[in-house]
Each structure stands twice: as C-alpha cells, then as structure tokens.
Design a protein around this motif. Structure first.
Motif, short mmCIF file in Angstrom:
data_model
loop_
_atom_site.label_atom_id
_atom_site.label_comp_id
_atom_site.label_asym_id
_atom_site.label_seq_id
_atom_site.Cartn_x
_atom_site.Cartn_y
_atom_site.Cartn_z
N VAL A 1 30.05 5.42 24.15
CA VAL A 1 29.46 4.15 23.73
C VAL A 1 27.94 4.24 23.78
O VAL A 1 27.36 4.72 24.75
CB VAL A 1 29.95 2.99 24.62
N GLY A 2 27.30 3.78 22.71
CA GLY A 2 25.84 3.78 22.67
C GLY A 2 25.38 3.05 21.42
O GLY A 2 26.17 2.43 20.72
N THR A 3 24.09 3.11 21.13
CA THR A 3 23.55 2.51 19.92
C THR A 3 22.77 3.56 19.15
O THR A 3 22.40 4.61 19.69
CB THR A 3 22.60 1.34 20.26
N LEU A 4 22.50 3.26 17.89
CA LEU A 4 21.72 4.18 17.08
C LEU A 4 20.31 4.30 17.61
O LEU A 4 19.69 5.36 17.55
CB LEU A 4 21.70 3.70 15.62
N ASP A 5 19.80 3.22 18.16
CA ASP A 5 18.44 3.23 18.71
C ASP A 5 18.38 3.98 20.04
O ASP A 5 17.38 4.65 20.33
CB ASP A 5 17.95 1.79 18.90
N SER B 1 23.10 12.51 26.74
CA SER B 1 23.72 13.43 27.71
C SER B 1 25.21 13.57 27.45
O SER B 1 25.77 14.67 27.52
CB SER B 1 23.47 12.94 29.14
N ALA B 2 25.87 12.45 27.12
CA ALA B 2 27.31 12.50 26.83
C ALA B 2 27.57 13.23 25.52
O ALA B 2 28.55 13.98 25.39
CB ALA B 2 27.87 11.09 26.77
#
Length: 252
Positions: free
Chosen positions: A7-11, A16-17
């Motif tokens: 899970v993350g955002t484009l920004d 690390s994952a």
C-alpha cells in the motif's frame, strides 16, 4: 503463486517494500479518471510530474520493463482506425496533454536506458465495477428503471472493450515483451445510439426511452476506433462481443 499487496501512493511510494519485492515489470495505471472531472482537472499536471519521478526511480531500481496507461484521446480527430505510428497526436484536453507529455518523456528517456517500455493507449473500457457515471452503466441504470435517457452525441462512434479482454491484452503485451505505443481496443466501433438501443433490448425496455439531443453536442473525437494490429500479431483478439459484455455489466 506468490501474492503481495503493498500500500502506498504515487507521490510517496513504499520504496523499501517495492525493492524487497523486486519486480521485473511495472504497470503504472494511477491517474484521475472520474467522469466530468478528469479532462480538465489541474491534477493532470501533478500526476505527470509524479509519474516521471516514479518511473525514473523504478528504472534506477533495476526494473527491466516499465509500462503506463495512456488514452485514445491522445489521437487527433480521424475518420479511419487509429494507428500507433501513423495517426497524429493532438493534446485537446489537460488530460490528454499530460498523457502525451508522459509518453514523449518515456520515448525520449528510455532510448538511453536498457529498460524496456510500453505505452498502452486505452480506448473505451467497460465492465463490472466501473464508475456509475460512465456511459454504459448510466444507460443501464436509467433504462432498467424505465427512465428516459438523453444521448448528447448519438452519432459518435467509439471502440468499447470489455475489461477482461483489456486485462488479457495487457498481460499478452507484457509477457511477450511488446514495446512502444500499443492500442488497447476491440478494433470495432459502435455508434452511441446503437449501444443505447442494444442496452434497451437486453433490458426489455421501451426503445422510445432513448432520446437524442437536438442539436447534438459537438464531439471533438466523433470516431475513435483502434487499429489493433500490433496485438493481433501476437495472437490476441477481443473475445467478448458488445452485447455479451453489456449483459455481464447489467447483471453485476
């Protein structure tokens, strides 16, 4: 089969994952696409800059193949099928301008890199789960409720591709290492009025519920049909007829 959700955002990608996962291929689909908003949204410029940073970092990480989603709206108006290498581009909207800019950036940047790149020009995907304001779902909802609909551009010819066929096309292109611009469409056009009439037929609704604007709204792209030769050469063909796809959408 290994599955992992990061899970993350484009920004702010979770680098690390992602590095730990070590992808061979990256498919970038993130963008604003809400009907009535995406064409002129100032978000397009921000997403362009974020996309450049994201894809640059992927290449620096050692990803072997990067790909991203463009749009058929990158093409200029045409009366024939749109070809990736022969049809001219035109940046009519903030959305298409940002997509063309990202495509040109990829084209220029990747020539000096060992990383492969693919640019998918998506035509008109449809299927279960789509935004309720997208035309096929909007027509289905209104006609199922026996409510009248008004077609603003009834004579426009569009290339609708069922979402399963779209996903398989992307997989075929990436698995076989197809690079450069690639059209993702069915290769067949349908008039908006005929699609609406087909939906009315499938739902058993009175076709008189389908009305046309007088005069119709001017469509800057009255005909948008993909030349799918590049994918066809790999053995891919759209397998879901429009009537079947609309029926699946209506049942969802």
């Amino acid at each position: 089969l290994f599955r992992s959700i990061i899970v993350g955002t484009l920004d702010e990608p979770p680098w690390s994952a992602i590095e730990s996962f070590a992808p061979d291929v990256v498919l970038h689909l993130a963008w604003i696409a809400s009907p009535a908003e995406y064409l002129t949204s100032p978000e397009n410029e921000r997403l362009l800059q974020q996309s450049q940073r994201f894809l640059t970092a992927c290449v620096e990480m050692g990803v072997q193949h990067v790909s991203a989603a463009g749009t058929c709206l990158e093409y200029a108006d045409s009366t024939i099928s749109l070809n990736e290498f022969q049809s001219p581009l035109a940046s009519t909207y903030a959305y298409s301008a940002a997509k063309v800019a990202l495509y040109r950036w990829l084209e220029t940047t990747m020539t000096t890199s060992d990383c492969k790149w693919t640019w998918f020009r998506i035509f008109y995907p449809y299927g279960p789960g789509e935004h309720p304001k997208r035309l096929p779902t909007m027509l289905i909802r209104h006609l199922a409720a026996r409510q009248p609909v008004l077609l603003r551009t009834p004579s426009s010819v569009k290339d609708y591709l069922f979402i399963d066929d779209l996903a398989f096309a992307i997989c075929v292109a990436l698995e076989q290492g197809l690079t450069g611009p690639v059209n993702l469409g069915s290769g067949t056009g349908v008039q908006v009025r005929n699609m609406a009439k087909e939906i009315a037929r499938l739902l058993g609704a009175d076709p008189a519920l389908v009305n046309e604007a007088e005069p119709p709204v001017c469509d800057s792209r009255p005909m948008q049909v993909a030349d799918t030769g590049r994918l066809n050469a790999l053995g891919w063909n759209a397998v879901t007829p429009l009537a079947q796809g609309l029926q699946l959408l209506a049942r969802s």
